[in-house]
Design a protein around this motif. Structure first.
Motif, PDB file in Angstrom:
ATOM      1  N   ILE A 145      76.593 -19.327 137.231  1.00 49.57           N
ATOM      2  CA  ILE A 145      76.498 -18.166 138.123  1.00 49.57           C
ATOM      3  C   ILE A 145      77.865 -17.518 138.287  1.00 49.57           C
ATOM      4  CG2 ILE A 145      76.123 -17.475 140.526  1.00 49.57           C
ATOM      5  CD1 ILE A 145      73.829 -19.518 140.615  1.00 49.57           C
ATOM      6  N   ALA A 146      78.916 -18.342 138.463  1.00 48.88           N
ATOM      7  CA  ALA A 146      80.271 -17.811 138.630  1.00 48.88           C
ATOM      8  C   ALA A 146      80.706 -17.049 137.382  1.00 48.88           C
ATOM      9  CB  ALA A 146      81.237 -18.952 138.932  1.00 48.88           C
ATOM     10  N   VAL A 147      80.437 -17.624 136.203  1.00 50.08           N
ATOM     11  CA  VAL A 147      80.795 -16.942 134.955  1.00 50.08           C
ATOM     12  C   VAL A 147      80.033 -15.624 134.831  1.00 50.08           C
ATOM     13  CG1 VAL A 147      80.681 -17.083 132.432  1.00 50.08           C
ATOM     14  CG2 VAL A 147      81.430 -19.065 133.749  1.00 50.08           C
ATOM     15  N   SER A 148      78.742 -15.657 135.146  1.00 50.66           N
ATOM     16  CA  SER A 148      77.930 -14.436 135.078  1.00 50.66           C
ATOM     17  C   SER A 148      78.478 -13.363 136.010  1.00 50.66           C
ATOM     18  CB  SER A 148      76.470 -14.750 135.444  1.00 50.66           C
ATOM     19  OG  SER A 148      75.889 -15.611 134.501  1.00 50.66           O
ATOM     20  N   ALA A 149      78.869 -13.769 137.224  1.00 51.83           N
ATOM     21  CA  ALA A 149      79.387 -12.803 138.199  1.00 51.83           C
ATOM     22  C   ALA A 149      80.694 -12.190 137.704  1.00 51.83           C
ATOM     23  CB  ALA A 149      79.600 -13.486 139.549  1.00 51.83           C
ATOM     24  N   LEU A 150      81.575 -13.022 137.137  1.00 53.53           N
ATOM     25  CA  LEU A 150      82.869 -12.535 136.659  1.00 53.53           C
ATOM     26  C   LEU A 150      82.710 -11.492 135.551  1.00 53.53           C
ATOM     27  CD1 LEU A 150      84.997 -15.814 136.579  1.00 53.53           C
ATOM     28  CD2 LEU A 150      85.325 -13.844 138.086  1.00 53.53           C
ATOM     29  N   VAL A 151      81.680 -11.665 134.714  1.00 48.18           N
ATOM     30  CA  VAL A 151      81.472 -10.726 133.611  1.00 48.18           C
ATOM     31  C   VAL A 151      80.626  -9.533 134.055  1.00 48.18           C
ATOM     32  CG1 VAL A 151      80.505 -10.450 131.305  1.00 48.18           C
ATOM     33  CG2 VAL A 151      81.715 -12.557 131.898  1.00 48.18           C
ATOM     34  N   THR A 152      79.653  -9.775 134.926  1.00 44.63           N
ATOM     35  CA  THR A 152      78.725  -8.712 135.324  1.00 44.63           C
ATOM     36  C   THR A 152      79.411  -7.630 136.138  1.00 44.63           C
ATOM     37  OG1 THR A 152      76.872 -10.269 135.321  1.00 44.63           O
ATOM     38  CG2 THR A 152      76.577  -8.220 136.548  1.00 44.63           C
ATOM     39  N   VAL A 153      80.352  -8.010 137.005  1.00 46.71           N
ATOM     40  CA  VAL A 153      81.015  -7.011 137.854  1.00 46.71           C
ATOM     41  C   VAL A 153      81.746  -5.956 137.018  1.00 46.71           C
ATOM     42  CG1 VAL A 153      82.836  -6.663 139.561  1.00 46.71           C
ATOM     43  CG2 VAL A 153      81.159  -8.487 139.888  1.00 46.71           C
ATOM     44  N   PRO A 154      82.609  -6.342 136.047  1.00 48.06           N
ATOM     45  CA  PRO A 154      83.248  -5.298 135.219  1.00 48.06           C
ATOM     46  C   PRO A 154      82.247  -4.526 134.357  1.00 48.06           C
ATOM     47  CG  PRO A 154      83.863  -7.499 134.445  1.00 48.06           C
ATOM     48  CD  PRO A 154      83.184  -7.666 135.758  1.00 48.06           C
ATOM     49  N   LEU A 155      81.175  -5.197 133.911  1.00 48.77           N
ATOM     50  CA  LEU A 155      80.159  -4.477 133.148  1.00 48.77           C
ATOM     51  C   LEU A 155      79.460  -3.438 134.026  1.00 48.77           C
ATOM     52  CD1 LEU A 155      78.504  -7.295 130.980  1.00 48.77           C
ATOM     53  CD2 LEU A 155      79.964  -5.429 130.190  1.00 48.77           C
ATOM     54  N   PHE A 156      79.190  -3.819 135.274  1.00 49.63           N
ATOM     55  CA  PHE A 156      78.577  -2.883 136.221  1.00 49.63           C
ATOM     56  C   PHE A 156      79.484  -1.679 136.432  1.00 49.63           C
ATOM     57  CE2 PHE A 156      78.022  -1.408 140.631  1.00 49.63           C
ATOM     58  CZ  PHE A 156      76.685  -1.049 140.592  1.00 49.63           C
ATOM     59  N   ALA A 157      80.779  -1.936 136.615  1.00 50.50           N
ATOM     60  CA  ALA A 157      81.732  -0.838 136.796  1.00 50.50           C
ATOM     61  C   ALA A 157      81.820   0.008 135.529  1.00 50.50           C
ATOM     62  CB  ALA A 157      83.112  -1.404 137.159  1.00 50.50           C
ATOM     63  N   GLY A 158      81.764  -0.655 134.359  1.00 49.45           N
ATOM     64  CA  GLY A 158      81.827   0.071 133.092  1.00 49.45           C
ATOM     65  C   GLY A 158      80.645   0.995 132.882  1.00 49.45           C
ATOM     66  N   GLY A 159      79.552   0.725 133.572  1.00 48.02           N
ATOM     67  CA  GLY A 159      78.377   1.585 133.451  1.00 48.02           C
ATOM     68  C   GLY A 159      78.600   2.993 133.950  1.00 48.02           C
TER      69      GLY A 159
END
Length: 203
Positions: A145-159
């Protein structure tokens, strides 16, 4: 020899094989539905509670706006509330699979056992104590979950980046999400074969 096309077709075949198992054994579907249903109810309750408290939380998050003009103060606090709810929903999306698998570990282990018995040549029972197995599963789920959160947040911003956010980011997000989901779902089958580290699943 392995090739992307052959691997893809094998994957499609396994998908249909799995669907056939579920159709022949509706109990597998019913067992599998229970954990995501529990997680969904917990998340809905959390969102409802957050919505009831969002005004107070917005005020708490924006003490600097206490002396501002009423219109500007309201706009800032509404924005803070919207961002708070959006962040909470994003965390829930990222954590949904990991939490569901952690809560449903006993049921998913049972499903894996039933499927392997159905297919034949099932491995022997795992010799790991239940308490140790649960603790390890929870620890690994939290890590994923921690790894997913670390990657998902910048991907969300990149959207929000023009063009790239509507083309590249969705593809990368889908690939990353599929990779993490695969690592999580391999857990039950690998555990029964003594491959209990996340490193084993990645390999």
């Amino acid at each position: 020899m392995s090739s992307p096309v052959r691997d893809f077709l094998l994957g499609v075949g396994v998908l249909f094989q799995g669907a056939g198992l579920v159709i022949r054994n509706p109990r597998l579907f019913l067992l599998g539905v229970i954990p995501p249903l529990i997680t969904s109810l917990l998340f809905v309750a959390a969102v409802v509670l957050l919505l009831f408290k969002v005004e107070d939380l917005s005020v708490w998050l924006t003490p600097f706006a206490a002396e501002w003009a009423p219109g500007l103060q309201t706009a800032v606090r509404v924005l803070a509330g919207v961002l708070l709810v959006a962040a909470a929903v994003l965390v829930m999306v990222v954590a949904f699979t990991g939490l569901t698998l952690a809560l449903g570990a006993p049921l998913y282990d049972k499903i894996a056992e039933m499927v392997e018995d159905e297919l034949g040549d099932a491995p022997p029972e795992a010799d790991e104590p239940i308490a140790a197995s649960v603790a390890r599963s929870v620890r690994q789920s939290l890590l994923l979950i921690a790894v997913s959160a670390l990657v998902t947040v910048p991907l969300f911003a990149g959207g929000f980046i023009p063009v790239v956010g509507q083309t590249v980011i969705p593809v990368v997000s889908a690939m990353f999400g599929g990779w993490m989901l695969t690592i999580e779902l391999l857990g039950a089958g690998f555990d029964r074969r003594g491959l209990r580290r996340i490193k084993d699943r990645r390999q």
